[in-house]
Write a protein that holds these residues in place. Structure first.
Motif, PDB file in Angstrom:
ATOM      1  N   TRP A  46       0.833  -1.203   0.000  1.00 38.45           N
ATOM      2  CA  TRP A  46       0.000   0.000   0.000  1.00 38.45           C
ATOM      3  C   TRP A  46       0.867   1.251   0.000  1.00 38.45           C
ATOM      4  CZ3 TRP A  46      -0.751   4.293   3.032  1.00 38.45           C
ATOM      5  CH2 TRP A  46      -1.915   5.028   2.795  1.00 38.45           C
ATOM      6  N   ALA A  49       2.336   2.273  -3.284  1.00 40.81           N
ATOM      7  CA  ALA A  49       1.359   2.786  -4.262  1.00 40.81           C
ATOM      8  C   ALA A  49       1.737   2.329  -5.656  1.00 40.81           C
ATOM      9  CB  ALA A  49       1.284   4.314  -4.191  1.00 40.81           C
ATOM     10  N   TRP A 424       0.250   8.564   6.811  1.00 40.42           N
ATOM     11  CA  TRP A 424      -0.070   9.861   6.207  1.00 40.42           C
ATOM     12  C   TRP A 424       1.166  10.496   5.587  1.00 40.42           C
ATOM     13  CZ3 TRP A 424      -4.201  13.656   6.159  1.00 40.42           C
ATOM     14  CH2 TRP A 424      -5.455  13.098   6.413  1.00 40.42           C
ATOM     15  N   ARG A 427       2.144   9.368   2.154  1.00 41.72           N
ATOM     16  CA  ARG A 427       1.413   9.958   1.042  1.00 41.72           C
ATOM     17  C   ARG A 427       1.736  11.445   0.855  1.00 41.72           C
ATOM     18  NH1 ARG A 427       0.977   5.389  -0.443  1.00 41.72           N
ATOM     19  NH2 ARG A 427      -0.988   4.320  -0.947  1.00 41.72           N
ATOM     20  N   ASN A 482      -5.564   8.861   0.315  1.00 37.64           N
ATOM     21  CA  ASN A 482      -5.016   8.007  -0.738  1.00 37.64           C
ATOM     22  C   ASN A 482      -5.618   8.368  -2.100  1.00 37.64           C
ATOM     23  OD1 ASN A 482      -3.491   5.849  -1.816  1.00 37.64           O
ATOM     24  ND2 ASN A 482      -5.240   4.470  -1.632  1.00 37.64           N
ATOM     25  N   ARG A 483      -6.921   8.611  -2.114  1.00 38.29           N
ATOM     26  CA  ARG A 483      -7.588   9.000  -3.368  1.00 38.29           C
ATOM     27  C   ARG A 483      -7.033  10.331  -3.866  1.00 38.29           C
ATOM     28  NH1 ARG A 483     -12.959   8.892  -5.718  1.00 38.29           N
ATOM     29  NH2 ARG A 483     -12.721  10.077  -7.656  1.00 38.29           N
ATOM     30  N   THR A 485      -4.023  11.772  -3.239  1.00 38.14           N
ATOM     31  CA  THR A 485      -2.600  11.800  -3.570  1.00 38.14           C
ATOM     32  C   THR A 485      -2.198  10.820  -4.670  1.00 38.14           C
ATOM     33  OG1 THR A 485      -2.181  10.265  -1.732  1.00 38.14           O
ATOM     34  CG2 THR A 485      -1.895  12.628  -1.302  1.00 38.14           C
ATOM     35  N   THR A 486      -2.922   9.700  -4.805  1.00 37.96           N
ATOM     36  CA  THR A 486      -2.526   8.689  -5.791  1.00 37.96           C
ATOM     37  C   THR A 486      -3.624   8.342  -6.778  1.00 37.96           C
ATOM     38  OG1 THR A 486      -3.215   6.790  -4.441  1.00 37.96           O
ATOM     39  CG2 THR A 486      -1.001   7.668  -4.058  1.00 37.96           C
ATOM     40  N   GLN A 488      -5.849   6.221  -6.179  1.00 37.23           N
ATOM     41  CA  GLN A 488      -6.219   4.832  -5.920  1.00 37.23           C
ATOM     42  C   GLN A 488      -7.335   4.772  -4.885  1.00 37.23           C
ATOM     43  OE1 GLN A 488      -2.701   2.655  -4.868  1.00 37.23           O
ATOM     44  NE2 GLN A 488      -1.653   3.121  -6.785  1.00 37.23           N
ATOM     45  N   GLN A 501      -3.863  -4.491  -0.603  1.00 34.46           N
ATOM     46  CA  GLN A 501      -3.916  -3.028  -0.535  1.00 34.46           C
ATOM     47  C   GLN A 501      -5.282  -2.549  -0.049  1.00 34.46           C
ATOM     48  OE1 GLN A 501      -1.689  -0.416  -3.134  1.00 34.46           O
ATOM     49  NE2 GLN A 501      -1.426  -2.112  -4.578  1.00 34.46           N
ATOM     50  N   GLU A 505      -6.671  -0.176   3.982  1.00 34.32           N
ATOM     51  CA  GLU A 505      -7.616   0.911   4.230  1.00 34.32           C
ATOM     52  C   GLU A 505      -8.837   0.433   5.006  1.00 34.32           C
ATOM     53  OE1 GLU A 505      -8.469   3.367   0.877  1.00 34.32           O
ATOM     54  OE2 GLU A 505      -6.440   3.194   0.071  1.00 34.32           O
TER      55      GLU A 505
END
Length: 532
Positions: A46, A49, A424, A427, A482-483, A485-486, A488, A501, A505
């Protein structure tokens, strides 16, 4: 510290209280990070990423012939003159074929890496995934506190102290199994005692096992003198000791001949290594690449059979030019000593290297129960002694108990804040930041220190509420981070079958709900004026 009372059980109660208290604060952090390290591979996936990579079902080592040829070509073009080449084979869906090689003799710079698609052999974007310490951080902190050799020894002493606290606790609580079925909510001290007893009984076999095996697998480090007396004090002594235990010959080495020669195809060597050892290959190391004396050493991975407890690994060495078998190290030789087998069983028990995901989840919840037992024990200490202020240590007693309350908050709530802050920062830190692995660890330690300072400056009850609430918010907002910054999302990982992964979360959300409930309960008790 109060003097030890007379009588066996009274002495055991005194020993249990003070040994548990002194060791308990750091043990809370050690156990929580150790519990998380059970899932260190999913956490690492995870945190990296990773972009998607193809999978090749049924191919040798999880990589196609074309990908293996492309790997050899890439290494020959970019790693000429290196002492060795390293090819890490895919293990899970989405893994890439990873290459690594050191700089040529006399050249500057550090090790070089590359990642290839395991199906086509196409070069994947660099860096393939974020550079991160990943779940290894939790494991390293678990047994060294990131303190090097002193931290390693400190964890050993704390483990011995925990064994003492466990044994003395069993002696003290004569009705411990009856108390397991007793819980009196909203009763202050009695409620904390019931929670401490219940979690202790629930996790007692696991706690004895995990602490004992943790000490046993490092016995040659904690007690190195017998080993040195027999094998010498040089750095190779441990290797000779392991070879004698397992009756394995030392890995053969070849000197460079100076004659250039092409590398043998890797795909047939991988298939032959699996046939000789009965285990799938995981790593290929080409020694003296490009030379007529090169050796291809293929290391295997442990069997995935959940019924196998002692999961040793093997290796096969081939001539890198003609593919002749030079040496076979089988996973478990027939003459392997009972000591080596016992050590392997201890390591498998401690590291959960058996039983598959079922055992990992069992260890995870048992570790949480053990952490809860230590936390409730240290909290119970403060509640029981609030009425003794000014009696045990004179005028310094209020300050001592205030420090104990602050340490209680920092040990559990502060560690929880630090753990989620670590994810955190993974990310939020720039992907190309030099040394970002070290910055991730620094962020964990700084968050933990900030939590300790906050607990020292705030009233204990309010510090509990504020830190538990902060950890809950960070956990619940992790999927959004996560959504953002990546790009995903957990549900997309789940739909793609990547439950590792997605599980990170989902577990973070579960922790967020539990921490929010804990903060609400403390706030509710604070408003009602319930002691503790």
């Amino acid at each position: 510290m109060a003097p030890a009372p007379q009588g066996f059980r009274q002495s055991m109660a005194w020993l249990h209280t003070w040994c548990g208290l002194v060791c308990g604060w750091l043990l809370c952090a050690i156990f929580l990070t150790g519990t998380l390290s059970v899932f260190r591979e999913p956490i690492t996936r995870w945190m990296e990423a990773r972009p998607p990579a193809a999978t090749v079902p049924g191919a040798a080592g999880g990589a196609s012939d074309a990908a293996l040829q492309a790997a050899a070509g890439h290494l020959a073009a970019h790693g000429a003159g290196a002492r060795f080449w390293r090819i890490e084979l895919p293990r899970e869906p989405g893994d890439a074929l990873r290459l690594a090689w050191p700089p040529a003799a006399g050249a500057r710079g550090g090790p070089q890496t590359a990642a290839l698609d395991p199906a086509s052999g196409a070069l994947l974007p660099a860096p393939w995934g974020r550079r991160t310490e990943g779940g290894r951080h939790f494991m390293t902190f678990h047994y060294t506190l990131h303190g090097g050799v002193p931290g390693y020894w400190l964890v050993g002493w704390l483990s011995v102290g925990m064994l003492v606290a466990l044994v003395s606790g069993v002696v003290v609580h004569r009705r411990i199994f009856a108390d397991f079925f007793t819980f009196r909510p909203a009763k202050g001290q009695r409620s904390w005692l019931d929670a401490h007893n219940a979690t202790a009984v629930l996790a007692l076999p696991f706690l004895f096992m995990i602490v004992y095996t943790g000490l046993a697998i490092f016995y040659t480090s904690y007690l190195p003198w017998p080993l040195r007396a027999v094998y010498g004090a040089d750095g190779a002594a441990h290797g000779r000791f392991q070879q004698e235990l397992t009756h394995q010959a030392p890995p053969m080495r070849r000197a460079r001949s100076g004659t250039a020669a092409p590398l043998h195809g890797l795909a047939p060597l991988l298939a032959q290594a699996q046939a000789l050892t009965g285990q799938p290959p995981r790593l290929v190391v080409v020694e003296q690449p490009g030379d007529a004396a090169m050796v291809v050493r293929i290391h295997t991975r442990a069997s995935s059979d959940p019924r196998t407890l002692h999961q040793a690994v093997g290796s096969v060495a081939f001539d890198g030019v003609d593919g002749a078998v030079l040496q076979v190290q089988r996973p478990l030789a027939d003459a392997t000593s009972a000591s080596a087998q016992a050590h392997g069983v201890m390591a498998a028990l401690h590291l959960a290297h058996f039983g598959g995901w079922t055992i990992k989840w069992l260890y995870f919840f048992s570790g949480l129960a053990g952490t809860a037992m230590m936390t409730t024990g240290t909290i119970l200490f403060g509640i029981k002694r609030r009425r003794k202020v000014g009696k045990e240590s004179g005028p310094a007693t209020p300050w001592a108990y205030r420090a104990a309350e602050a340490l209680n908050v920092a040990a559990l709530a502060g560690t929880a804040v630090a753990c989620i802050a670590y994810l955190w920062c993974n990310r939020l830190l720039p992907a190309n930041l030099p040394g970002r692995e070290a910055w991730e660890i620094r962020s964990f330690l700084c968050a933990w220190l900030a939590a300790a300072l906050h607990a020292a400056c705030r009233p204990a009850a309010r510090a509990w509420v504020e830190q538990l609430s902060a950890a809950a918010v960070l956990c619940l907002a992790l999927p959004l981070l996560n959504r953002w910054t990546t790009g995903q999302q957990a549900w997309r990982h789940a739909l793609a079958g990547d439950w590792q992964q997605a599980g990170v979360e989902l577990v973070a959300l579960g922790f967020g709900v539990a921490l929010a409930w804990g903060a609400w309960q403390v706030r509710r008790a604070l408003r009602k004026g319930i002691p503790g």
